[in-house]
Scaffold this active site. Structure first.
Site, short mmCIF file in Angstrom:
data_model
loop_
_atom_site.label_atom_id
_atom_site.label_comp_id
_atom_site.label_asym_id
_atom_site.label_seq_id
_atom_site.Cartn_x
_atom_site.Cartn_y
_atom_site.Cartn_z
N GLY A 167 0.83 -1.20 0.00
CA GLY A 167 0.00 0.00 0.00
C GLY A 167 0.86 1.25 0.00
O GLY A 167 0.57 2.22 0.69
N GLN A 172 -1.01 8.33 1.10
CA GLN A 172 -0.41 9.56 1.63
C GLN A 172 0.79 9.26 2.52
O GLN A 172 1.86 9.86 2.38
CB GLN A 172 -1.47 10.34 2.41
CG GLN A 172 -0.98 11.69 2.93
CD GLN A 172 -1.99 12.35 3.85
OE1 GLN A 172 -2.87 11.69 4.40
NE2 GLN A 172 -1.86 13.65 4.03
N LEU A 173 0.64 8.32 3.44
CA LEU A 173 1.75 7.94 4.31
C LEU A 173 2.80 7.14 3.55
O LEU A 173 4.01 7.42 3.65
CB LEU A 173 1.23 7.12 5.49
CG LEU A 173 2.29 6.49 6.41
CD1 LEU A 173 3.08 7.58 7.13
CD2 LEU A 173 1.63 5.54 7.41
N ASP A 216 1.72 -1.66 -4.71
CA ASP A 216 0.39 -1.06 -4.61
C ASP A 216 -0.51 -1.71 -5.63
O ASP A 216 -0.06 -2.24 -6.64
CB ASP A 216 0.46 0.46 -4.85
CG ASP A 216 -0.76 1.17 -4.30
OD1 ASP A 216 -0.72 1.57 -3.11
OD2 ASP A 216 -1.75 1.32 -5.02
N ASP A 273 -1.73 -6.98 -5.12
CA ASP A 273 -3.00 -6.96 -4.39
C ASP A 273 -2.79 -7.73 -3.09
O ASP A 273 -2.54 -8.93 -3.11
CB ASP A 273 -4.08 -7.61 -5.25
CG ASP A 273 -5.45 -7.62 -4.57
OD1 ASP A 273 -5.55 -7.19 -3.40
OD2 ASP A 273 -6.42 -8.07 -5.22
N ILE A 274 -2.92 -7.06 -1.96
CA ILE A 274 -2.68 -7.71 -0.68
C ILE A 274 -3.63 -8.87 -0.45
O ILE A 274 -3.32 -9.81 0.30
CB ILE A 274 -2.79 -6.68 0.49
CG1 ILE A 274 -2.49 -7.34 1.84
CG2 ILE A 274 -4.17 -6.05 0.51
CD1 ILE A 274 -1.14 -7.99 1.94
N TYR A 330 -13.77 1.52 10.36
CA TYR A 330 -12.32 1.74 10.36
C TYR A 330 -11.78 1.64 11.78
O TYR A 330 -10.79 0.93 12.04
CB TYR A 330 -12.02 3.11 9.76
CG TYR A 330 -10.56 3.48 9.73
CD1 TYR A 330 -9.65 2.79 8.93
CD2 TYR A 330 -10.08 4.56 10.48
CE1 TYR A 330 -8.31 3.15 8.89
CE2 TYR A 330 -8.75 4.93 10.44
CZ TYR A 330 -7.87 4.22 9.64
OH TYR A 330 -6.54 4.58 9.61
N LYS A 341 -9.30 -1.20 13.42
CA LYS A 341 -8.02 -0.83 14.03
C LYS A 341 -7.94 -1.33 15.48
O LYS A 341 -6.88 -1.80 15.93
CB LYS A 341 -7.82 0.69 13.98
CG LYS A 341 -7.53 1.24 12.60
CD LYS A 341 -6.25 0.66 12.01
CE LYS A 341 -5.89 1.27 10.67
NZ LYS A 341 -4.69 0.66 10.06
#
Length: 318
Positions: free
Chosen positions: A8, A12-13, A34, A52-53, A142, A146
């Site tokens: 991934g 942004q990160l 990615d 693809d994870i 989300y 987490k």
């Protein structure tokens, strides 16, 4: 020598973290992956592969054939996007993490990094200086994923000795990538609008105080945690991490110092309810005590830096 896989990487990160890792370990020792093939153009400084994870056999083959020693697992469906497709968000976020943890156990990887978030907290969590250990009742898919992921990370460390490390990021703000579907993304988009001379419509109330962090601080914290001696990493769920806290009105006023004609209006949407369940500020003293964390940027310093550097990465209409 370490061989690092970033899953991934185009987010942004990931975009900035992958560059920092490449600067540290060398281009032949970092593989950015990615799902988006067009992301390759971002990674001329290291190797890139479409991945693809959820394609477990492809991921396992890559880890085995490349003799990967560390995985940074950054692929996830973020908060606002996750509320639109909750079952998909749960499947991707949870199944991918469990698969990576199993890979770490199977191949005896040196380290795994997985990001958590302030989304693990909820409306019944103390909002001011939210402590490391407190009530966590997240009300987004989300945040639920987490919270569950934190428990699995600690479980794999305790049961199998997997050296997995994690940070609870606040809202992350950077200028090198576009927003990715998070509730704090207004604080990225607002700078684009200011530089383009456009009025900004904010999807949160002007007084919605949230913990935030400038991307250089987030990158530094991540690498500092991953390079800390194993005996210093005493929390195996995820560390609270803090940089600064501000409201949309605060960031708007910081931009006005540089662009006095900039205009804003507020039209709260479904993301306001998400933000209302998150803390105003974070207590991160464990990160400071255990491995020496300390942020470098406040709101004024961040705003100045972004306004100076964002035009180098995105075309400005003016």
């Amino acid at each position: 020598m370490e061989k690092i896989l970033v899953i991934g990487a185009a987010g942004q990160l990931g975009s900035e973290l992958t560059k920092a890792l490449t600067d540290r370990f060398g281009s032949e020792h970092v593989i950015a992956t990615d799902l988006n093939a067009e992301a390759k153009e971002k990674f001329d400084f290291c190797r890139f592969q479409v991945l693809d994870i959820m394609d477990q056999e492809s991921v396992r083959s890559l880890v085995k054939n490349e003799k990967i020693t560390q995985i940074y697992h950054l692929a996830a469906v973020l908060s606002a996007t996750g509320e639109k497709r909750p079952l998909f968000a749960w499947e991707l976020n949870m199944e991918s993490l469990l698969f990576v943890l199993e890979l770490a156990r199977e191949f005896n990887l040196n380290k795994v990094y997985w990001p958590s978030s302030i989304a693990v907290f909820g409306p019944n969590t103390p909002k001011i200086n939210t402590p490391q250990y407190c009530v966590k009742e997240p009300n987004t898919v989300y945040g639920i994923s987490k919270q569950a992921g934190e428990r699995w990370c600690e479980y794999y460390f305790q049961k199998y000795g997997v050296d997995v490390r994690s940070l609870r990021y606040p809202g992350l703000i950077g200028y090198k990538a576009l927003p990715g579907g998070g509730t704090t993304d207004y604080a990225v988009d607002i700078y684009h609008k200011a530089l383009n001379g456009e009025k900004f419509t904010c999807f949160l109330r002007e007084d919605s105080m949230l913990p935030m962090m400038y991307m250089p601080d987030a990158i530094k914290a991540t690498i500092d945690l991953m390079e800390a001696p194993i005996e210093n990493v005493k929390i195996r769920s995820s560390y609270n991490l803090a940089g600064m806290s501000f409201s949309p009105k605060d960031i708007y006023e910081s931009i006005l110092e540089h662009h006095p004609d900039f205009k804003i209006n507020y039209e709260p949407d479904f993301r306001q309810q998400i933000a209302d369940g998150w803390p105003d500020s974070i207590d991160d003293h464990f990160a400071r005590d255990h491995w020496g964390w300390k942020p470098a940027y406040g709101l004024k310093e961040m705003t100045k830096d972004i306004l100076e550097n964002l035009p180098k990465f995105f075309s400005i209409k003016l």
